[in-house]
Design a protein around this motif. Structure first.
Motif, short mmCIF file in Angstrom:
data_model
loop_
_atom_site.label_atom_id
_atom_site.label_comp_id
_atom_site.label_asym_id
_atom_site.label_seq_id
_atom_site.Cartn_x
_atom_site.Cartn_y
_atom_site.Cartn_z
N LYS A 97 0.82 -1.21 0.00
CA LYS A 97 0.00 0.00 0.00
C LYS A 97 0.86 1.27 0.00
O LYS A 97 1.82 1.38 0.74
CB LYS A 97 -0.92 -0.01 1.22
N ASP A 98 0.47 2.21 -0.87
CA ASP A 98 1.08 3.53 -1.01
C ASP A 98 2.49 3.51 -1.59
O ASP A 98 3.21 4.50 -1.49
CB ASP A 98 1.08 4.29 0.32
N GLU A 99 2.90 2.42 -2.23
CA GLU A 99 4.19 2.40 -2.91
C GLU A 99 3.99 2.66 -4.40
O GLU A 99 2.99 2.25 -4.98
CB GLU A 99 4.90 1.07 -2.71
N ILE A 100 4.96 3.36 -5.00
CA ILE A 100 4.90 3.73 -6.41
C ILE A 100 6.19 3.25 -7.07
O ILE A 100 7.28 3.36 -6.49
CB ILE A 100 4.77 5.26 -6.58
N ILE A 101 6.06 2.78 -8.30
CA ILE A 101 7.23 2.42 -9.10
C ILE A 101 7.06 3.04 -10.48
O ILE A 101 5.95 3.12 -11.00
CB ILE A 101 7.41 0.88 -9.19
N THR A 102 8.16 3.54 -11.05
CA THR A 102 8.13 4.11 -12.39
C THR A 102 8.94 3.22 -13.33
O THR A 102 9.98 2.69 -12.94
CB THR A 102 8.71 5.53 -12.41
#
Length: 83
Positions: free
Chosen positions: A55-60
């Motif tokens: 939850k609430d992690e972002i990856i580009t």
């Protein structure tokens, strides 16, 4: 895809909550991807390296990354930008 827009510079922007269910979107080699897990977890393999996002992690990711979704979370937002 929940939202898809064309930009003035002949690009595409899309947003979906079903990225983990869309094989064509995952395999599109023209998109920059911003994957944000809003609830639950998401197990990915990026460039043959296993990752678990919570939850609430972002990856580009760039179009050069190899991406495979192993297991979907409950709610995942994905912002895809095509140059």
């Amino acid at each position: 895809m929940d939202y898809q827009l064309n930009t003035r510079l002949n690009g595409n922007i899309g947003m979906t909550y079903r990225f983990h269910e869309s094989t064509p979107l995952q395999q599109d080699k023209t998109l920059y991807k911003f994957i944000w897990v809003q609830n639950g977890t998401l197990t990915l393999e990026v460039d043959h390296i296993p990752m678990k996002l919570t939850k609430d992690e972002i990856i580009t990711l760039t179009p050069l990354h190899h991406l495979e979704v192993k297991r979907g979370g409950r709610r995942v937002s994905d912002f895809c930008v095509q140059q």
